[in-house]
Design a protein around this motif. Structure first.
Motif, PDB file in Angstrom:
ATOM      1  N   ARG A 156     -22.990  -6.148   3.573  1.00  0.00           N
ATOM      2  CA  ARG A 156     -23.569  -7.411   4.065  1.00  0.00           C
ATOM      3  C   ARG A 156     -23.577  -8.487   2.988  1.00  0.00           C
ATOM      4  N   ARG A 157     -24.036  -8.121   1.788  1.00  0.00           N
ATOM      5  CA  ARG A 157     -24.190  -9.127   0.732  1.00  0.00           C
ATOM      6  C   ARG A 157     -22.848  -9.625   0.191  1.00  0.00           C
ATOM      7  N   ARG A 158     -21.900  -8.719   0.050  1.00  0.00           N
ATOM      8  CA  ARG A 158     -20.633  -9.105  -0.578  1.00  0.00           C
ATOM      9  C   ARG A 158     -19.588  -9.606   0.406  1.00  0.00           C
ATOM     10  N   HIS A 159     -19.677  -9.158   1.649  1.00  0.00           N
ATOM     11  CA  HIS A 159     -18.581  -9.477   2.581  1.00  0.00           C
ATOM     12  C   HIS A 159     -19.030 -10.073   3.908  1.00  0.00           C
ATOM     13  N   GLY A 160     -20.343 -10.089   4.170  1.00  0.00           N
ATOM     14  CA  GLY A 160     -20.823 -10.674   5.415  1.00  0.00           C
ATOM     15  C   GLY A 160     -20.200  -9.985   6.627  1.00  0.00           C
ATOM     16  N   THR A 161     -19.700 -10.790   7.547  1.00  0.00           N
ATOM     17  CA  THR A 161     -19.094 -10.234   8.768  1.00  0.00           C
ATOM     18  C   THR A 161     -17.567 -10.175   8.661  1.00  0.00           C
ATOM     19  N   GLN A 162     -17.061 -10.156   7.429  1.00  0.00           N
ATOM     20  CA  GLN A 162     -15.618 -10.034   7.223  1.00  0.00           C
ATOM     21  C   GLN A 162     -15.164  -8.591   7.432  1.00  0.00           C
ATOM     22  N   ARG A 163     -14.033  -8.403   8.071  1.00  0.00           N
ATOM     23  CA  ARG A 163     -13.476  -7.063   8.299  1.00  0.00           C
ATOM     24  C   ARG A 163     -13.000  -6.497   6.967  1.00  0.00           C
ATOM     25  N   MET A 164     -13.502  -5.301   6.607  1.00  0.00           N
ATOM     26  CA  MET A 164     -13.215  -4.728   5.301  1.00  0.00           C
ATOM     27  C   MET A 164     -12.754  -3.280   5.424  1.00  0.00           C
ATOM     28  N   ASN A 165     -11.919  -2.874   4.454  1.00  0.00           N
ATOM     29  CA  ASN A 165     -11.534  -1.471   4.360  1.00  0.00           C
ATOM     30  C   ASN A 165     -12.760  -0.675   3.909  1.00  0.00           C
ATOM     31  N   ALA A 166     -13.123   0.349   4.672  1.00  0.00           N
ATOM     32  CA  ALA A 166     -14.348   1.095   4.400  1.00  0.00           C
ATOM     33  C   ALA A 166     -14.334   1.744   3.021  1.00  0.00           C
ATOM     34  N   ASN A 167     -13.178   2.228   2.589  1.00  0.00           N
ATOM     35  CA  ASN A 167     -13.100   2.882   1.285  1.00  0.00           C
ATOM     36  C   ASN A 167     -13.277   1.885   0.147  1.00  0.00           C
ATOM     37  N   ASN A 168     -12.782   0.645   0.342  1.00  0.00           N
ATOM     38  CA  ASN A 168     -12.969  -0.374  -0.692  1.00  0.00           C
ATOM     39  C   ASN A 168     -14.447  -0.691  -0.874  1.00  0.00           C
ATOM     40  N   VAL A 169     -15.172  -0.752   0.234  1.00  0.00           N
ATOM     41  CA  VAL A 169     -16.618  -0.989   0.149  1.00  0.00           C
ATOM     42  C   VAL A 169     -17.288   0.190  -0.552  1.00  0.00           C
ATOM     43  N   TYR A 170     -16.845   1.395  -0.239  1.00  0.00           N
ATOM     44  CA  TYR A 170     -17.411   2.589  -0.873  1.00  0.00           C
ATOM     45  C   TYR A 170     -17.185   2.561  -2.386  1.00  0.00           C
ATOM     46  N   GLN A 171     -16.007   2.118  -2.796  1.00  0.00           N
ATOM     47  CA  GLN A 171     -15.726   2.026  -4.236  1.00  0.00           C
ATOM     48  C   GLN A 171     -16.667   1.038  -4.922  1.00  0.00           C
ATOM     49  N   GLU A 172     -17.049  -0.008  -4.201  1.00  0.00           N
ATOM     50  CA  GLU A 172     -18.015  -0.966  -4.753  1.00  0.00           C
ATOM     51  C   GLU A 172     -19.396  -0.324  -4.860  1.00  0.00           C
ATOM     52  N   VAL A 173     -19.744   0.479  -3.866  1.00  0.00           N
ATOM     53  CA  VAL A 173     -21.050   1.146  -3.864  1.00  0.00           C
ATOM     54  C   VAL A 173     -21.196   2.060  -5.071  1.00  0.00           C
ATOM     55  N   ILE A 174     -20.178   2.845  -5.360  1.00  0.00           N
ATOM     56  CA  ILE A 174     -20.295   3.846  -6.419  1.00  0.00           C
ATOM     57  C   ILE A 174     -20.167   3.255  -7.823  1.00  0.00           C
ATOM     58  N   GLN A 175     -19.928   1.933  -7.905  1.00  0.00           N
ATOM     59  CA  GLN A 175     -19.943   1.301  -9.222  1.00  0.00           C
ATOM     60  C   GLN A 175     -21.349   1.332  -9.818  1.00  0.00           C
ATOM     61  N   ASP A 176     -22.341   1.395  -8.930  1.00  0.00           N
ATOM     62  CA  ASP A 176     -23.731   1.491  -9.390  1.00  0.00           C
ATOM     63  C   ASP A 176     -24.019   2.952  -9.732  1.00  0.00           C
ATOM     64  N   LYS A 177     -24.277   3.223 -10.996  1.00  0.00           N
ATOM     65  CA  LYS A 177     -24.455   4.620 -11.406  1.00  0.00           C
ATOM     66  C   LYS A 177     -25.725   5.239 -10.837  1.00  0.00           C
ATOM     67  N   HIS A 178     -26.583   4.433 -10.236  1.00  0.00           N
ATOM     68  CA  HIS A 178     -27.808   4.953  -9.640  1.00  0.00           C
ATOM     69  C   HIS A 178     -27.690   5.139  -8.132  1.00  0.00           C
TER      70      HIS A 178
END
Length: 206
Positions: free
Chosen positions: A75-97
């Protein structure tokens, strides 16, 4: 830098291998050997006892945290833009917590994405390039603003259409008025011509 320096930088960025991470202890191990040592440690065994006593509740909690983290990133980075799910996941795991997927009820990212679709949180689509997700906006304040904007746009379009219709009506009325005026002028000219012709005939008779 040396392998140790590289490993330290990776650790700081949270980029170490996910399979060497213990979610229960929130501990990232550097390699397989370190992970095995951790698995036999007293602190880990105590945490596993807690998990054993409430496995369902703990997994539900981890799953909810993972879902929230993924959805917030989308939601914060891409809003309602259609995104590749794995690319979003890669962004999620950048946070080590972040909560690791292997501690949730979803075995794979595909399972998680399909869950989002079934729950109505995202529009999901499977393609040759993998799964794609589109966030469905549900924030009441934003939805209210979008609805107000839609109503204003619709009102503006309706007013523009009515104005166009009024302009067309005035144009037609003006054209009819000109036609009527033209006919009147033509009749007047015809009457004048008839009278002049009559005067000439009278003069010829005289």
């Amino acid at each position: 830098g040396t392998p140790k320096d590289i490993a330290n930088r990776m650790k700081a960025k949270g980029l170490q291998k996910l399979k060497f991470y213990c979610q229960m202890c929130a501990k990232q191990c550097r390699d397989e050997n370190g992970f095995k040592c951790h698995m036999t440690s007293d602190s880990h065994l105590r945490q596993m006892k807690i998990f054993r006593d409430n496995a369902g509740g703990m997994m539900d909690s981890f799953s909810k945290e993972f879902e929230v983290g993924y959805m917030e990133t989308l939601r914060r980075r891409h809003g309602t833009q259609r995104m590749n799910a794995n690319n979003v996941y890669q962004e999620v795991i950048q946070d080590k917590h972040h909560v690791h997927m292997n501690s949730t009820k979803w075995a794979t990212l595909s399972d998680f994405v399909q869950y989002l679709g079934k729950k109505g949180l995202c529009v999901v689509e499977e393609t040759e390039r993998g799964w794609y997700v589109t966030y469905i906006e549900r924030d009441p304040a934003l939805l209210a603003r979008q609805e107000a904007l839609k109503k204003k746009t619709d009102a503006d379009r309706r007013e523009e259409r009515l104005a166009g219709e009024r302009r067309e009506m005035l144009r037609l009325e003006a054209a009819r008025a000109l036609d009527r005026a033209g006919c009147a002028v033509e009749r007047k000219a015809s009457e004048i011509g008839d009278r002049a012709e009559g005067d000439v005939k009278m003069e010829m008779k005289l």
